[in-house]
Write a protein that holds these residues in place. Structure first.
Motif, PDB file in Angstrom:
ATOM      1  N   PRO A 152       0.824  -1.223   0.000  1.00  0.00           N
ATOM      2  CA  PRO A 152       0.000   0.000   0.000  1.00  0.00           C
ATOM      3  C   PRO A 152       0.855   1.268   0.000  1.00  0.00           C
ATOM      4  CG  PRO A 152      -0.255  -1.204   2.081  1.00  0.00           C
ATOM      5  CD  PRO A 152       0.634  -2.027   1.207  1.00  0.00           C
ATOM      6  N   ALA A 153       2.040   1.197   0.589  1.00  0.00           N
ATOM      7  CA  ALA A 153       2.908   2.375   0.673  1.00  0.00           C
ATOM      8  C   ALA A 153       3.715   2.608  -0.603  1.00  0.00           C
ATOM      9  CB  ALA A 153       3.853   2.247   1.872  1.00  0.00           C
ATOM     10  N   LEU A 154       3.978   1.533  -1.347  1.00  0.00           N
ATOM     11  CA  LEU A 154       4.765   1.621  -2.583  1.00  0.00           C
ATOM     12  C   LEU A 154       4.018   0.873  -3.689  1.00  0.00           C
ATOM     13  CD1 LEU A 154       8.303   0.968  -1.052  1.00  0.00           C
ATOM     14  CD2 LEU A 154       7.491   3.109  -2.045  1.00  0.00           C
ATOM     15  N   PRO A 155       3.026   1.522  -4.298  1.00  0.00           N
ATOM     16  CA  PRO A 155       2.235   0.861  -5.337  1.00  0.00           C
ATOM     17  C   PRO A 155       3.112   0.311  -6.455  1.00  0.00           C
ATOM     18  CG  PRO A 155       1.253   2.973  -4.729  1.00  0.00           C
ATOM     19  CD  PRO A 155       2.597   2.895  -4.049  1.00  0.00           C
ATOM     20  N   GLY A 156       2.746  -0.881  -6.911  1.00  0.00           N
ATOM     21  CA  GLY A 156       3.499  -1.543  -7.967  1.00  0.00           C
ATOM     22  C   GLY A 156       4.570  -2.479  -7.448  1.00  0.00           C
ATOM     23  N   LEU A 157       4.847  -2.431  -6.140  1.00  0.00           N
ATOM     24  CA  LEU A 157       5.844  -3.295  -5.528  1.00  0.00           C
ATOM     25  C   LEU A 157       5.158  -4.318  -4.631  1.00  0.00           C
ATOM     26  CD1 LEU A 157       7.520  -0.809  -6.475  1.00  0.00           C
ATOM     27  CD2 LEU A 157       9.012  -1.244  -4.555  1.00  0.00           C
ATOM     28  N   LEU A 158       5.864  -5.426  -4.368  1.00  0.00           N
ATOM     29  CA  LEU A 158       5.331  -6.499  -3.533  1.00  0.00           C
ATOM     30  C   LEU A 158       5.425  -6.160  -2.047  1.00  0.00           C
ATOM     31  CD1 LEU A 158       6.964  -9.569  -5.286  1.00  0.00           C
ATOM     32  CD2 LEU A 158       4.509  -9.216  -5.009  1.00  0.00           C
ATOM     33  N   ALA A 159       4.341  -6.383  -1.339  1.00  0.00           N
ATOM     34  CA  ALA A 159       4.358  -6.242   0.114  1.00  0.00           C
ATOM     35  C   ALA A 159       5.156  -7.396   0.717  1.00  0.00           C
ATOM     36  CB  ALA A 159       2.931  -6.245   0.656  1.00  0.00           C
ATOM     37  N   VAL A 160       5.760  -7.163   1.872  1.00  0.00           N
ATOM     38  CA  VAL A 160       6.497  -8.213   2.571  1.00  0.00           C
ATOM     39  C   VAL A 160       5.750  -8.621   3.832  1.00  0.00           C
ATOM     40  CG1 VAL A 160       8.731  -7.467   1.667  1.00  0.00           C
ATOM     41  CG2 VAL A 160       7.947  -6.582   3.861  1.00  0.00           C
ATOM     42  N   THR A 161       5.990  -9.856   4.261  1.00  0.00           N
ATOM     43  CA  THR A 161       5.458 -10.340   5.531  1.00  0.00           C
ATOM     44  C   THR A 161       6.628 -10.836   6.363  1.00  0.00           C
ATOM     45  OG1 THR A 161       5.094 -12.556   4.630  1.00  0.00           O
ATOM     46  CG2 THR A 161       3.239 -11.027   4.516  1.00  0.00           C
ATOM     47  N   GLY A 162       6.424 -10.919   7.667  1.00  0.00           N
ATOM     48  CA  GLY A 162       7.466 -11.397   8.562  1.00  0.00           C
ATOM     49  C   GLY A 162       7.781 -10.369   9.627  1.00  0.00           C
ATOM     50  N   ALA A 163       8.914 -10.539  10.277  1.00  0.00           N
ATOM     51  CA  ALA A 163       9.311  -9.649  11.373  1.00  0.00           C
ATOM     52  C   ALA A 163       9.756  -8.276  10.877  1.00  0.00           C
ATOM     53  CB  ALA A 163      10.440 -10.301  12.177  1.00  0.00           C
ATOM     54  N   ALA A 164      10.316  -8.220   9.694  1.00  0.00           N
ATOM     55  CA  ALA A 164      10.826  -6.957   9.145  1.00  0.00           C
ATOM     56  C   ALA A 164       9.694  -6.156   8.508  1.00  0.00           C
ATOM     57  CB  ALA A 164      11.901  -7.242   8.105  1.00  0.00           C
ATOM     58  N   SER A 165       9.882  -4.835   8.457  1.00  0.00           N
ATOM     59  CA  SER A 165       8.880  -3.976   7.800  1.00  0.00           C
ATOM     60  C   SER A 165       9.513  -2.644   7.427  1.00  0.00           C
ATOM     61  CB  SER A 165       7.670  -3.756   8.710  1.00  0.00           C
ATOM     62  OG  SER A 165       8.037  -3.011   9.849  1.00  0.00           O
ATOM     63  N   GLY A 166       8.769  -1.901   6.619  1.00  0.00           N
ATOM     64  CA  GLY A 166       9.230  -0.581   6.192  1.00  0.00           C
ATOM     65  C   GLY A 166       9.762  -0.554   4.774  1.00  0.00           C
TER      66      GLY A 166
END
Length: 110
Positions: A31-45
Motif C-alpha cells: 500500500p505504501a509503494l504501489p506496484g511493488l510487492l508487500a512483505v510479511t514477517g518480522a521486518a517492515s518498512g
C-alpha cells in the motif's frame, strides 16, 4: 540499491506458432509503494520491486509490454530489489529481520 538478478528461459520456441509473450507478475501489492510487492514477517518498512535489466520497473499485477519471440531459446533478464517506504525513512521506522514475499507469474502468448 541492491539488485538480485534472475532469468526466465523459454526453450524450444517456435515463432510460427506464437510471435510474442507478455509476463504478468501477481502478488500482494504494497500500500505504501504501489506496484511493488508487500512483505510479511518480522521486518517492515520496505517492499520488493521487479524490473527489467535496464532498470524499467515491472509493476505487480499489471501486464508488461510484449516481448517478440525468436525460434529456439529466449532468455529474459530481470532483477528484484528492495525499496524503503518514504514514511519509514522519514520516521526512522525500518524494522530489520526476516521477511518473505510471494509473486507468481503468468506467460501470455500472442
Amino acid at each position: 540499491m541492491y539488485h538480485s538478478p534472475f532469468t526466465i528461459n523459454l526453450i524450444n520456441c517456435d515463432n510460427s506458432i506464437q510471435k510474442s509473450v507478455t509476463f504478468l507478475f501477481n502478488g500482494n501489492e504494497s500500500p505504501a509503494l504501489p506496484g511493488l510487492l508487500a512483505v510479511t514477517g518480522a521486518a517492515s518498512g520496505f517492499a520488493i520491486g521487479i524490473e527489467k535489466s535496464d532498470g524499467t520497473m515491472i509493476p505487480i499485477n499489471t501486464t508488461m509490454s510484449p516481448y517478440q519471440l525468436s525460434n529456439g531459446t529466449n532468455s529474459f533478464e530481470l532483477q528484484a530489489y528492495v525499496k524503503v517506504e518514504p514514511d519509514a525513512i522519514n520516521n526512522h521506522s525500518i524494522i530489520p529481520g526476516d521477511f518473505s514475499s510471494v509473486a507468481t507469474f503468468e506467460m501470455i502468448y500472442e
